[in-house]
Design a protein around this motif. Structure first.
Motif, short mmCIF file in Angstrom:
data_model
loop_
_atom_site.label_atom_id
_atom_site.label_comp_id
_atom_site.label_asym_id
_atom_site.label_seq_id
_atom_site.Cartn_x
_atom_site.Cartn_y
_atom_site.Cartn_z
N ASN A 269 0.82 -1.21 0.00
CA ASN A 269 0.00 0.00 0.00
C ASN A 269 0.86 1.26 0.00
O ASN A 269 0.51 2.26 -0.64
CB ASN A 269 -0.95 -0.02 1.20
CG ASN A 269 -2.02 -1.08 1.07
OD1 ASN A 269 -2.43 -1.42 -0.03
ND2 ASN A 269 -2.47 -1.62 2.19
N LYS A 270 1.97 1.22 0.71
CA LYS A 270 2.88 2.37 0.72
C LYS A 270 3.46 2.60 -0.67
O LYS A 270 3.57 3.75 -1.14
CB LYS A 270 4.00 2.13 1.73
CG LYS A 270 4.93 3.31 1.92
CD LYS A 270 5.95 3.02 3.03
CE LYS A 270 6.85 4.22 3.25
NZ LYS A 270 7.85 3.95 4.33
N LYS A 271 3.82 1.53 -1.34
CA LYS A 271 4.39 1.63 -2.69
C LYS A 271 3.37 2.17 -3.68
O LYS A 271 3.69 3.03 -4.52
CB LYS A 271 4.90 0.25 -3.13
CG LYS A 271 5.61 0.25 -4.48
CD LYS A 271 6.10 -1.15 -4.82
CE LYS A 271 6.79 -1.17 -6.18
NZ LYS A 271 7.23 -2.55 -6.56
N LYS A 272 2.13 1.68 -3.59
CA LYS A 272 1.07 2.16 -4.49
C LYS A 272 0.79 3.63 -4.27
O LYS A 272 0.66 4.41 -5.23
CB LYS A 272 -0.21 1.34 -4.28
CG LYS A 272 -0.16 -0.08 -4.80
CD LYS A 272 -1.48 -0.80 -4.60
CE LYS A 272 -1.79 -1.05 -3.15
NZ LYS A 272 -3.00 -1.85 -2.93
N ALA A 273 0.66 4.01 -3.01
CA ALA A 273 0.36 5.41 -2.70
C ALA A 273 1.48 6.32 -3.18
O ALA A 273 1.23 7.41 -3.72
CB ALA A 273 0.14 5.58 -1.20
N ALA A 274 2.73 5.88 -3.02
CA ALA A 274 3.87 6.72 -3.39
C ALA A 274 3.86 7.06 -4.87
O ALA A 274 4.13 8.20 -5.26
CB ALA A 274 5.17 6.02 -3.01
N VAL A 275 3.53 6.09 -5.72
CA VAL A 275 3.59 6.35 -7.16
C VAL A 275 2.50 7.35 -7.57
O VAL A 275 2.72 8.19 -8.46
CB VAL A 275 3.50 5.03 -7.97
CG1 VAL A 275 2.10 4.44 -7.97
CG2 VAL A 275 3.96 5.25 -9.41
N ASP A 278 3.49 10.83 -6.08
CA ASP A 278 4.59 11.40 -6.87
C ASP A 278 4.06 12.07 -8.12
O ASP A 278 4.57 13.12 -8.54
CB ASP A 278 5.59 10.31 -7.24
CG ASP A 278 6.50 9.91 -6.10
OD1 ASP A 278 6.51 10.62 -5.07
OD2 ASP A 278 7.20 8.87 -6.22
N ALA A 279 3.03 11.49 -8.74
CA ALA A 279 2.43 12.10 -9.93
C ALA A 279 1.82 13.46 -9.60
O ALA A 279 1.85 14.38 -10.42
CB ALA A 279 1.38 11.17 -10.53
N LYS A 288 -3.37 19.26 -7.52
CA LYS A 288 -3.22 19.76 -6.15
C LYS A 288 -3.86 18.78 -5.19
O LYS A 288 -5.07 18.58 -5.21
CB LYS A 288 -3.85 21.15 -6.00
CG LYS A 288 -3.18 22.23 -6.84
CD LYS A 288 -3.76 23.61 -6.56
CE LYS A 288 -3.12 24.66 -7.45
NZ LYS A 288 -1.66 24.80 -7.24
N GLY A 289 -3.04 18.16 -4.34
CA GLY A 289 -3.55 17.24 -3.35
C GLY A 289 -4.33 17.96 -2.27
O GLY A 289 -3.99 19.09 -1.90
N HIS A 290 -5.37 17.32 -1.77
CA HIS A 290 -6.18 17.96 -0.72
C HIS A 290 -5.51 17.87 0.65
O HIS A 290 -5.46 18.84 1.40
CB HIS A 290 -7.57 17.32 -0.64
CG HIS A 290 -8.43 17.91 0.44
ND1 HIS A 290 -9.13 19.07 0.27
CD2 HIS A 290 -8.67 17.50 1.73
CE1 HIS A 290 -9.77 19.36 1.39
NE2 HIS A 290 -9.50 18.42 2.29
N ALA A 291 -5.00 16.71 0.99
CA ALA A 291 -4.51 16.47 2.35
C ALA A 291 -3.12 17.05 2.56
O ALA A 291 -2.28 17.06 1.65
CB ALA A 291 -4.49 14.97 2.64
#
Length: 363
Positions: A269-275, A278-279, A288-291
């Motif tokens: 899950n950490k690897k999936k979230a990171a990719v 990163d985008a 623009k990320g919300h969190a």
């Protein structure tokens, strides 16, 4: 993807492991040589009893919990638990203390408020729920019946990365969207619940994992099916349970075990979230990320594009690429990619590649 399946980024009902779906398909018409589907077998029959018991055992094993905890299978969604929890445990002298970190945490508080037994320990609403309240923000009433958290916020894409210290007040958590996604010291929680349709199975059942001594304290003045003690005493079989949903939850729990347990889920899950993050971070502000970065969820990645027109185009073109369910919640708009345990890395990678190509074509 196999069998013309898309990458399903919906927040719930959500993607399930393909191998689990195939197992269910293979035994759907004749479960355990019974000559019946699991949908037809009596919840009192031995074949179903084995399914029920194994699901409970696997969940407790994954969580590292002993005989002082019990697993319940309830109905009514997490939304019904919002009301059942204060009905069973709170009072005017011992109210529920709620940390408001998003929509569902706020809905849980409103049920307790309606009953006159709720108070707010902390809130991040003033910043549009961009962050998880930190320990120093929590104002916990020492007479509170419990402290209630929503551990992952699907709509806003935030998640707890610490376990709050409550100084002896029981800790309750709605883990609907991150249950069994990473190792936690689950013994620090007195009561955990999760609508399973986000990370553990199909809609129709709520998983409750709580201390037995707590579950046994339901007021006898409550209607029978509103008492947690009823579910405890009757092994969640007082009435006909959602047997197929429990069967599927059991299969997903077994799949998690076979894949390497919660440590392996956390790594993936950490690897999936990171990719995907990163985008966002490498888009020169196009996305623009919300969190806030220190509150980002590993389960739900939320972001906006420069205009609503581009967001509508993004959703349409993503679906054409086999990337389904990326539209954000109607209350906040934007995009949301739900990357639960069953989402393969290839899905997250394909989404990130699509995001990069879309930015280059539309910036």
């Amino acid at each position: 993807m196999e069998a013309n399946r898309v990458y399903n980024f919906n927040p719930g009902p959500a993607t399930l492991p393909l191998s689990v779906l195939k197992e269910a398909q293979a035994e759907f018409l004749n479960f355990g040589d019974s000559g019946m589907s699991i949908l037809e077998i009596s919840h009192r029959a031995k074949p179903y009893a084995a399914v029920h018991a194994q699901a409970k055992a696997d969940i407790k094993e994954l969580m590292g919990l002993g005989d002082d905890y019990e697993v319940l299978f309830c109905q009514g969604g997490a939304s019904q638990q919002f009301a059942m929890i204060p009905l069973n445990f709170a009072s005017k002298d011992h109210p529920g203390s709620y940390v408001l970190s998003g929509s569902f945490a706020s809905k849980a508080y409103k049920e307790a408020e309606l009953l006159g037994v709720g108070e707010i320990a902390a809130s991040s609403k003033d910043r549009d729920f961009k962050h998880i309240p930190i320990q120093e923000e929590l104002k916990i009433n020492p007479n509170a019946a419990y402290v209630h958290l929503c551990y992952n916020n699907t709509i806003y894409g935030t998640e707890y990365h610490y376990i709050p210290e409550t100084n002896g007040v029981p800790l309750f958590a709605d883990m609907s969207s991150d249950m069994l996604s990473r190792p936690l010291d689950f013994k620090k929680f007195d009561f955990i619940y999760a609508g399973v349709q986000k990370n553990l199975g199909p809609a129709g059942v709520v998983l409750v994992v709580a201390k037995k001594e707590l579950l046994a304290k339901s007021p006898k003045t409550l209607p029978t099916m509103f008492r947690y003690s009823t579910f405890l005493e009757k092994d969640s079989l007082y009435n006909t349970p959602p047997a197929f949903c429990i069967y599927m939850v059991g299969k997903v729990a077994a799949w998690i075990k076979a894949e390497g347990g919660l440590e392996e889920m956390a790594k993936r899950n950490k690897k999936k979230a990171a990719v995907v993050y990163d985008a966002i971070d490498n888009s020169d502000g196009f996305y623009k990320g919300h969190a806030d970065k220190d509150s980002r969820s590993f389960m739900n990645v939320t972001f906006r594009l420069p205009s609503e027109e581009l967001e509508a185009k993004f959703v349409k073109e993503a679906l054409a690429q086999g990337l389904s369910g990326v539209k954000g919640h109607r209350s906040v708009g934007g995009m949301r990619a739900s990357i639960y345990n069953a989402m393969p890395y290839e899905g997250a990678e394909k989404l990130a590649q699509f995001m990069d190509n879309f930015r280059k074509e539309n910036a």
